[in-house]
Each structure stands twice: as C-alpha cells, then as structure tokens.
Design an enzyme around this catalytic site. Structure first.
Site, PDB file in Angstrom:
ATOM      1  N   SER A   1      -4.162 -57.718  48.538  1.00 44.91           N
ATOM      2  CA  SER A   1      -3.549 -58.775  49.349  1.00 44.91           C
ATOM      3  C   SER A   1      -2.964 -58.127  50.592  1.00 44.91           C
ATOM      4  O   SER A   1      -2.700 -56.911  50.602  1.00 44.91           O
ATOM      5  CB  SER A   1      -2.423 -59.436  48.536  1.00 44.91           C
ATOM      6  OG  SER A   1      -1.595 -60.212  49.379  1.00 44.91           O
TER       7      SER A   1
ATOM      8  N   TYR B   1       5.023 -59.691  42.596  1.00 43.16           N
ATOM      9  CA  TYR B   1       3.662 -59.795  43.148  1.00 43.16           C
ATOM     10  C   TYR B   1       3.414 -58.691  44.185  1.00 43.16           C
ATOM     11  O   TYR B   1       2.391 -57.992  44.131  1.00 43.16           O
ATOM     12  CB  TYR B   1       3.493 -61.179  43.779  1.00 43.16           C
ATOM     13  CG  TYR B   1       2.099 -61.461  44.315  1.00 43.16           C
ATOM     14  CD1 TYR B   1       1.090 -61.918  43.476  1.00 43.16           C
ATOM     15  CD2 TYR B   1       1.801 -61.290  45.665  1.00 43.16           C
ATOM     16  CE1 TYR B   1      -0.193 -62.193  43.971  1.00 43.16           C
ATOM     17  CE2 TYR B   1       0.535 -61.561  46.166  1.00 43.16           C
ATOM     18  CZ  TYR B   1      -0.465 -62.012  45.314  1.00 43.16           C
ATOM     19  OH  TYR B   1      -1.722 -62.279  45.814  1.00 43.16           O
TER      20      TYR B   1
HETATM   21  P1  NAI Z   1      -6.449 -68.844  41.753  1.00 37.28           P
HETATM   22  O1  NAI Z   1      -5.211 -69.184  41.036  1.00 37.28           O
HETATM   23  O2  NAI Z   1      -7.308 -69.933  42.295  1.00 37.28           O
HETATM   24  O3  NAI Z   1      -7.368 -67.898  40.882  1.00 37.28           O
HETATM   25  C1  NAI Z   1      -6.854 -66.877  40.079  1.00 37.28           C
HETATM   26  C2  NAI Z   1      -7.810 -66.679  38.944  1.00 37.28           C
HETATM   27  O4  NAI Z   1      -7.337 -65.611  38.108  1.00 37.28           O
HETATM   28  C3  NAI Z   1      -7.952 -67.926  38.076  1.00 37.28           C
HETATM   29  O5  NAI Z   1      -9.295 -68.166  37.810  1.00 37.28           O
HETATM   30  C4  NAI Z   1      -7.206 -67.531  36.812  1.00 37.28           C
HETATM   31  O6  NAI Z   1      -7.692 -68.183  35.651  1.00 37.28           O
HETATM   32  C5  NAI Z   1      -7.506 -66.043  36.775  1.00 37.28           C
HETATM   33  N1  NAI Z   1      -6.629 -65.346  35.843  1.00 37.28           N
HETATM   34  C6  NAI Z   1      -5.277 -65.347  35.793  1.00 37.28           C
HETATM   35  N2  NAI Z   1      -4.858 -64.642  34.722  1.00 37.28           N
HETATM   36  C7  NAI Z   1      -5.968 -64.172  34.109  1.00 37.28           C
HETATM   37  C8  NAI Z   1      -6.208 -63.386  32.971  1.00 37.28           C
HETATM   38  N3  NAI Z   1      -5.187 -62.935  32.214  1.00 37.28           N
HETATM   39  N4  NAI Z   1      -7.482 -63.091  32.624  1.00 37.28           N
HETATM   40  C9  NAI Z   1      -8.529 -63.545  33.357  1.00 37.28           C
HETATM   41  N5  NAI Z   1      -8.356 -64.303  34.455  1.00 37.28           N
HETATM   42  C10 NAI Z   1      -7.101 -64.609  34.808  1.00 37.28           C
HETATM   43  O7  NAI Z   1      -5.979 -67.890  42.961  1.00 37.28           O
HETATM   44  P2  NAI Z   1      -6.836 -67.077  44.037  1.00 37.28           P
HETATM   45  O8  NAI Z   1      -6.172 -67.291  45.316  1.00 37.28           O
HETATM   46  O9  NAI Z   1      -8.262 -67.362  43.912  1.00 37.28           O
HETATM   47  O10 NAI Z   1      -6.524 -65.582  43.576  1.00 37.28           O
HETATM   48  C11 NAI Z   1      -7.523 -64.636  43.275  1.00 37.28           C
HETATM   49  C12 NAI Z   1      -7.040 -63.251  43.654  1.00 37.28           C
HETATM   50  O11 NAI Z   1      -6.860 -63.193  45.057  1.00 37.28           O
HETATM   51  C13 NAI Z   1      -5.705 -62.862  43.030  1.00 37.28           C
HETATM   52  O12 NAI Z   1      -5.756 -61.497  42.661  1.00 37.28           O
HETATM   53  C14 NAI Z   1      -4.725 -63.047  44.180  1.00 37.28           C
HETATM   54  O13 NAI Z   1      -3.610 -62.209  44.048  1.00 37.28           O
HETATM   55  C15 NAI Z   1      -5.584 -62.652  45.350  1.00 37.28           C
HETATM   56  N6  NAI Z   1      -5.140 -63.130  46.645  1.00 37.28           N
HETATM   57  C16 NAI Z   1      -5.108 -64.462  46.948  1.00 37.28           C
HETATM   58  C17 NAI Z   1      -4.753 -64.874  48.212  1.00 37.28           C
HETATM   59  C18 NAI Z   1      -4.695 -66.289  48.628  1.00 37.28           C
HETATM   60  O14 NAI Z   1      -4.114 -66.571  49.694  1.00 37.28           O
HETATM   61  N7  NAI Z   1      -5.274 -67.236  47.891  1.00 37.28           N
HETATM   62  C19 NAI Z   1      -4.409 -63.898  49.246  1.00 37.28           C
HETATM   63  C20 NAI Z   1      -4.412 -62.529  48.804  1.00 37.28           C
HETATM   64  C21 NAI Z   1      -4.792 -62.166  47.564  1.00 37.28           C
HETATM   65  C1  BGC Z   2      -0.691 -64.811  48.049  1.00 35.22           C
HETATM   66  C2  BGC Z   2      -0.702 -66.174  48.716  1.00 35.22           C
HETATM   67  C3  BGC Z   2      -0.235 -66.068  50.153  1.00 35.22           C
HETATM   68  C4  BGC Z   2      -0.985 -64.998  50.903  1.00 35.22           C
HETATM   69  C5  BGC Z   2      -0.431 -64.764  52.300  1.00 35.22           C
HETATM   70  C6  BGC Z   2      -1.480 -63.852  48.889  1.00 35.22           C
HETATM   71  O1  BGC Z   2      -1.488 -62.596  48.303  1.00 35.22           O
HETATM   72  O2  BGC Z   2      -1.237 -64.906  46.745  1.00 35.22           O
HETATM   73  O3  BGC Z   2       0.160 -67.040  47.993  1.00 35.22           O
HETATM   74  O4  BGC Z   2      -0.448 -67.319  50.802  1.00 35.22           O
HETATM   75  O5  BGC Z   2      -0.913 -63.772  50.181  1.00 35.22           O
HETATM   76  O6  BGC Z   2       0.966 -64.604  52.300  1.00 35.22           O
END
Ligand code: NAI
Ligand code: BGC
Length: 269
Positions: free
Chosen positions: A154, A167
């Site tokens: 991130s 986080y």
């Molecule tokens: P999301 O909530 O849509 O997806 C997260 C996924 O991780 C879900 O499918 C969830 O079921 C899965 N997950 C959670 N715990 C788990 C476990 N114990 N075992 C297997 N799967 C598990 O959120 P998003 O945004 O798609 O996040 C994906 C990755 O991207 C995360 O690592 C998040 O930190 C990272 N990220 C997201 C950003 C954003 O702005 N959406 C920005 C920077 C990083």
């Molecule tokens: C976080 C989001 C956030 C983004 C930018 C990600 O790592 O999961 O919630 O919007 O960073 O701050």
C-alpha cells in the site's frame, strides 16, 4: 490483452472481492490459469462469479477456499493446485483487511487480526510458493524467472496513517519482507516485488468514496484527480508477473494517481 502469461499458473489470494478480483481477471486475460482464492464458505458465490467472468472470456481456473492465516489450509491450497495443474508460477499475495481504531482504543484483537492476515498470511503463502518454485526448478519454456511473488502492499508502507496504526505497521513490514525475500532468492531466479496502491475503489475503503463529500475530500490527496480501479492494479500485476519486467525484483511499485507526491504541498510548505 497480450498473452504474456500463457501456460503459467497463478494463485491470487483474496480474489473474491476488490483488487484481487481485478488482478485475477487481468492475469487470466493475459493467458494465466488462475486459482481464485476466497477465505470462507460465505465468499464462495463471489469467487464462483469471478471464475465465471474468467471462463466466459475464454480463460481457465478454479476456486480455492483457504484462510491465509491457517497454515494447513494454505498448504492444502498449494498442494491441490500442484495436483491439478502441475505447479505454481505466480503468487499474488493480495488478501488483506483493515480494523481501524484510535490507537488508545485499539484492542489486541484488532492489532492481531490485521498482522495475522496482512503479514503472517503473506508469509505462509510466500513460503509455500518458494518451496514449490525450488522443488520444480526453472521452466524456461514459460518464463525467464523460476517464480514470481507479488505482495499487495500500500502507499501506507511509506505514508504514516493515524487511526490505522495496525494497518500501516503491517504494510511497512511487507516492504522489508518483500525486499529480504528478493535478496534471499534472487540467485534462484525468483523475483519478488510489491504493488503499492493508493485509493482503489473497493469495499475496504467504502467510506472514502461513497458520498460526494468523501470523494471530494479524497481528491485533495490525489493529483491525478480520480479514484483507482481494480483493473488499474490488474494491469500492473500482469506486467510484474511477466517477462516484460524480468529485471525488476525487490521493488515497490506505487500505483496511486500521484498520492505519494503529497498533493497538500502543491500550494503550501
Ligand atoms: P477487499 O476488502 O475488497 O478485499 C480483500 C480480500 O481479502 C477479500 O476478498 C477478503 O475476503 C480477503 N481476505 C481477508 N482476510 C482473508 C483471509 N484470512 N484469508 C483469505 N482471504 C482473506 O479490499 P481490497 O481493497 O481489494 O484489498 C486487497 C488488498 O489491497 C489488501 O491487501 C489491501 O490492504 C490492499 N490495498 C487496498 C487499497 C485500496 O485502496 N482498496 C490500497 C492499498 C492496498
Ligand atoms: C487502504 C485504503 C485507502 C488507501 C489510500 C489503502 O491501503 O486500504 O483504505 O483508501 O490505502 O489511503
């Protein structure tokens, strides 16, 4: 899309939602066979929908239920993948979550859950991937690298984040985890990199984009003036998994519409 990943097998953790879904679809469009990981029975339907999108477009793959914090389940997901497809070439260590709280109110459970999923989950999956890459050895017919690991980090691996200390700590740790792995296995032709997204429109950050007021406030942090989409990250994942990036290892690649150039300094400082 250019078929840069033909005959390669990819596991994408947390692929039933958000960025993981975008990455799974992009990898499949580039020719990879994709294991669509989901954490529990309740996310099976979403994972099946992702797989259907992949197969409807002519791609290949399967779903795999596995909680990335559970060592046995991780081992089983990798063993099943090797049984069915012969090996694993690409791991996208994407599963992650937030459990936000002011620091003085943060419970041990909120701290531990985030570290377990965002850091220990990446450890368990990367270890299983490395073991498989070493067992199988090079596959020059599909890729110059023996294996590729992409860690979903991130912008918060470098931007401190008040109210989200668990986080930010997990993502800061991923930077050292990724770089040390790249160092340890570079001579075995295993590449390890991180993707560092800014704000991508997914369920993890609904509060940041689901009202005009929230979205306007978010835009003050993003010079490029739009929120990112899972497909943006999918395109980068394809590049990092393919031989087009063969000389890139140990790198954190930011994909954030300029969030890390600190927009608030455009008129101040
Ligand atoms: P999301 O909530 O849509 O997806 C997260 C996924 O991780 C879900 O499918 C969830 O079921 C899965 N997950 C959670 N715990 C788990 C476990 N114990 N075992 C297997 N799967 C598990 O959120 P998003 O945004 O798609 O996040 C994906 C990755 O991207 C995360 O690592 C998040 O930190 C990272 N990220 C997201 C950003 C954003 O702005 N959406 C920005 C920077 C990083
Ligand atoms: C976080 C989001 C956030 C983004 C930018 C990600 O790592 O999961 O919630 O919007 O960073 O701050």
């Amino acid at each position: 899309m250019q078929q840069t990943l033909t005959n390669q097998i990819a596991i994408v953790t947390g692929a039933s939602s958000g960025i993981g879904t975008g990455v799974a679809i992009s990898l499949a469009a580039a020719g990879a066979t994709v294991v669509v990981n989901h954490s529990s029975a309740s996310s099976l339907e979403n994972a099946q929908a992702v797989l259907k999108t992949i197969t409807d477009a002519g791609g290949r793959g399967m779903t795999a239920q596995c909680d990335v914090t559970n060592e046995e389940e991780v081992e089983k997901m990798f063993a099943d993948t090797v049984d069915i497809y012969g090996t694993v070439d690409i791991l996208i260590n994407n599963a992650g979550l937030q459990r936000d709280a002011k620091f003085e109110d943060m419970t041990l459970k909120q701290w531990q859950t985030v570290i377990d999923v965002n850091l220990t989950g990446q450890f368990l999956c990367a270890r299983a991937a490395i073991r498989e890459f070493l067992r199988r050895g090079p596959r020059p017919e599909v890729s110059k690298a023996t294996g590729k690991i992409i860690c979903m980090s991130s912008v918060h691996e470098i931007i401190p984040w008040a109210g989200h200390i668990n986080y930010a700590s997990s993502k800061g740790a991923i930077r050292m985890f990724m770089q040390s792995l790249a160092q340890e296995y570079g001579d075995r032709m295993i590449r390890v990199n991180s993707i560092c997204p800014g704000a991508i429109q997914t369920p993890i950050n609904t509060d940041a984009w689901n009202t005009p007021k929230a979205l306007n406030s978010l835009m003050t942090l993003i010079p490029y003036n739009r929120i990112g989409q899972p497909e943006d990250v999918g395109n980068l994942a394809v590049f990092l998994a393919s031989d087009l990036s063969d000389y890139i290892t140990g790198a954190s690649i930011f994909i954030d519409g300029g969030m890390t150039v600190f927009e608030s300094f455009s008129t101040g400082g």
